[in-house]
Design a protein around this motif. Structure first.
Motif, mmCIF file in Angstrom:
data_model
loop_
_atom_site.group_PDB
_atom_site.id
_atom_site.type_symbol
_atom_site.label_atom_id
_atom_site.label_comp_id
_atom_site.label_asym_id
_atom_site.label_seq_id
_atom_site.Cartn_x
_atom_site.Cartn_y
_atom_site.Cartn_z
ATOM 1 N N UNK A 345 -46.268 28.607 64.005
ATOM 2 C CA UNK A 345 -47.420 27.802 63.600
ATOM 3 C C UNK A 345 -47.024 26.561 62.795
ATOM 4 N N UNK A 346 -46.311 25.619 63.398
ATOM 5 C CA UNK A 346 -45.954 24.376 62.690
ATOM 6 C C UNK A 346 -47.195 23.534 62.432
ATOM 7 N N UNK A 360 -40.539 19.427 58.658
ATOM 8 C CA UNK A 360 -41.816 19.981 59.103
ATOM 9 C C UNK A 360 -42.093 21.323 58.425
ATOM 10 N N UNK A 361 -43.367 21.634 58.349
ATOM 11 C CA UNK A 361 -43.807 22.891 57.747
ATOM 12 C C UNK A 361 -44.185 23.873 58.842
ATOM 13 N N UNK A 372 -42.749 28.258 55.475
ATOM 14 C CA UNK A 372 -41.429 27.673 55.220
ATOM 15 C C UNK A 372 -41.445 26.198 55.566
ATOM 16 N N UNK A 373 -40.410 25.488 55.096
ATOM 17 C CA UNK A 373 -40.212 24.076 55.414
ATOM 18 C C UNK A 373 -38.809 23.926 55.982
ATOM 19 N N UNK A 374 -38.691 23.156 57.066
ATOM 20 C CA UNK A 374 -37.407 22.972 57.733
ATOM 21 C C UNK A 374 -37.120 21.484 57.918
ATOM 22 N N UNK A 375 -35.863 21.175 58.220
ATOM 23 C CA UNK A 375 -35.487 19.803 58.565
ATOM 24 C C UNK A 375 -34.477 19.841 59.701
ATOM 25 N N UNK A 376 -34.340 18.695 60.390
ATOM 26 C CA UNK A 376 -33.380 18.579 61.488
ATOM 27 C C UNK A 376 -33.129 17.114 61.753
#
Length: 608
Positions: A345-346, A360-361, A372-376
């Motif tokens: 569920x972004x 993005x969350x 959670x929060x991620x990066x790329x």
């Protein structure tokens, strides 16, 4: 004297002719009828003609859901001259017999209009094998136009006969898109076109493994599902992620062990990529794809941006809690690739252009502390966890203070606003509304924090509290970037109500140059499902003295969510849960739907 190719005159009012009413012929005819073209089908068999028209009658409206056109007429004929008379396009789908196809094109040269485009749906033969009995002038308007199996697969491959006028290809690409098909152009003649060559290689290696007893069908299919279907790895992008030098090393081993030629594998990579420092995503020079830095448009000129959009996954054909995806789209709204699949569920996404990274969350399961929060990198590589599960509940919109390099994001069910560094360190709660009640003593949903934007020029950040669904109790607040000394996220006294009584405000954006605050609202009509704006004064509060204080500038969205300003080009990009992405002017005018898919539900959007 060579004359520049011109499209067939008045083609929109002329019919499309399909020769062959079999399984593929009737589907090709249905495609063109669904795009509003009048279609004529020729088949010598009365049974085939009857079955063909019955199929189109039963299916043309379902095909047309993608074209948004009123269906054209359709009629089946026995006589070929009556079929192709006045046609602007003829597609042969006759049996795969080369002699028959050669005779068909010779006959078409005699009976079809001289400006008519002539195409073959053959997947077995190149059109260069079918043109021995036609003139050079006719050869210039013949091409392969190979369909797969509509409507399940709406791909069409276009390929030259070696003489096809180059102007035909962009024209037929555009016409194919009108008919809701995805056109791919082979750059040169190739037996098997593009996909069939891919499939041939896979098929050949699978059969070899089975023959050698290396594996069994069930294991091969299971591994393919895990590696490529679930993870949605793409062949060229995956080679870039692995590294082209590593790919070349592995291929060298196969070359020596199997006695293969290195010409089109190892040597090709060395001469065209490795010798030029193009190693893939780990290289500043890129690889099969350009580097993210080279892809980024220059900041000093008006360019059309590329789009990052989040599909929350709720409308996926087969839904799971990890059906969400991070997508890259062209400025015209065409999906280029899935950058990050299998996301829980972004919801919110932002780009740090100085470091070519996206953040993005993921909401996780609402009500549980598993957000959670991620990066790329902008190509989806080098995924990192910024805020791990367990620290937040349902993170929503995320934004970046470029100067301070601080991420801000809202936590909906957690009723909080967070801030942290781009690596996730120094995570702090700025706003905690969990114990705040309204005048009726209600809390919880009235304090769900959703959208956020930061305004360093005002020393403030703004966030939305959406209230109950369609409840008309949504609000927008502001507070100082710096928490007042001696106060906490729960006790701070600098929180100001900017707007109240909104249908259901969601995401926020601020034009700091013009002091205009924008937000989407997914509440009830007439003011909900809208894009709104308000002029702020030099203190960052509403400049209008009127009771309403804001303007609804675009309406009729379908559960409006995402919002991103493109000030360079004077545009706003919007998303909704109805599966659409829109672009409009800064005043809400000239709104156009640039992407629509019933099997997607879009949330956050970003540009780069």
């Amino acid at each position: 004297m060579h004359l520049t190719w011109q499209p067939p005159q008045n083609y929109r009012s002329r019919p499309v002719a399909v020769l062959g009413a079999g399984v593929l012929g009737r589907r090709i005819a249905c495609i063109w009828a669904s795009a509003g073209y009048d279609v004529r089908i020729r088949d010598p068999s009365p049974e085939q003609r009857a079955d063909c028209t019955a199929y189109i009658q039963a299916n043309v409206h379902s095909y047309g859901q993608k074209t948004s056109q009123s269906p054209g007429t359709f009629e089946a004929f026995e006589d070929i001259e009556a079929t192709v008379s006045h046609a602007w396009l003829v597609i042969e789908a006759v049996p795969e017999k080369l002699e028959l196809k050669i005779a068909t094109f010779a006959q078409l040269e005699a009976v079809a209009p001289q400006d008519c485009i002539l195409a073959s749906n053959s997947s077995s033969y190149k059109t260069s094998e079918m043109i021995e009995k036609v003139s050079d002038a006719t050869k210039a308007r013949i091409l392969n136009m190979h369909y797969y199996m509509p409507p399940e697969c709406m791909i069409v491959e276009l390929m030259t006969d070696g003489y096809t006028d180059e102007g035909i290809f962009p024209f037929m690409v555009d016409r194919s898109k009108e008919a809701a098909t995805l056109p791919y152009v082979a750059r040169k003649q190739s037996t098997g076109f593009i996909f069939n060559r891919l499939w041939a290689a896979i098929k050949r290696e699978v059969l070899t493994m089975l023959a050698e007893g290396v594996s069994v069908p069930e294991e091969i299919d299971s591994m393919w599902t895990e590696m490529f279907i679930k993870s949605q790895n793409l062949p060229c992008a995956l080679m870039d992620k692995i590294g082209l030098d590593t790919v070349a090393f592995i291929e060298s081993h196969y070359v020596h062990e199997r006695g293969l030629s290195p010409e089109k594998t190892v040597n090709f990579l060395k001469q065209n990529y490795l010798d030029h420092g193009k190693l893939g995503t780990k290289s500043e020079h890129g690889g099969l794809y350009p580097s993210a830095a080279k892809q980024k448009p220059p900041s000093n000129s008006a360019t059309k941006p590329r789009i990052l959009a989040l599909d929350v996954g709720l409308c996926a054909a087969t839904w799971t809690t990890t059906s969400g995806e991070v997508l890259e789209l062209s400025s015209k709204g065409k999906i280029q690739r899935v950058l990050v699949p299998s996301q829980p569920l972004p919801d919110g996404i932002v780009v740090d252009t100085s470091n070519d990274r996206m953040f993005w969350t993921c909401m996780g399961v609402p009500g549980k502390d598993d957000g959670a929060v991620y990066s790329a990198n902008l190509d989806g590589s080098d995924i990192r966890t910024v805020v791990p599960q367990g620290g937040v509940n349902t993170p929503k919109q995320i934004t970046l203070d470029d100067e301070a390099k601080k991420l801000y994001f809202c936590d909906r069910e957690g009723c909080r606003v967070f801030r942290c560094n781009t690596d996730g360190s120094d995570l702090e709660v700025l706003i905690d509304r969990r114990d705040v009640k309204d005048v009726q003593g209600n809390s919880a949903i009235f304090n769900w924090c959703v959208g956020i934007t930061v305004a360093p020029k005002f020393g403030k950040f703004y966030w939305t509290q959406k209230g109950p669904s369609k409840g008309g109790n949504g609000r927008i607040f502001s507070a100082s970037i710096t928490t007042p000394q001696g106060q906490t996220a729960r006790s701070r006294e600098d929180v100001q109500l900017v707007f109240g009584g909104l249908p259901e405000p969601i995401d926020l954006e601020l034009d700091e140059e013009s002091n205009i605050l924008y937000w989407t609202d997914r509440g009830e009509y007439p003011y909900g499902n809208s894009l709104n704006k308000a002029q702020l004064d030099q203190s960052g509060l509403p400049a209008s003295a009127s009771e309403k204080k804001y303007d609804v500038i675009t309406r009729n969205l379908k559960e409006a969510i995402g919002l991103k300003l493109d000030l360079q080009n004077g545009h706003i990009y919007l998303t909704d849960l109805g599966g659409s992405i829109y672009r409009c002017d800064l005043d809400g005018g000239d709104k156009e739907k640039i992407h629509s898919d019933d099997y997607r539900a879009f949330t956050g959007i970003a540009l780069f």
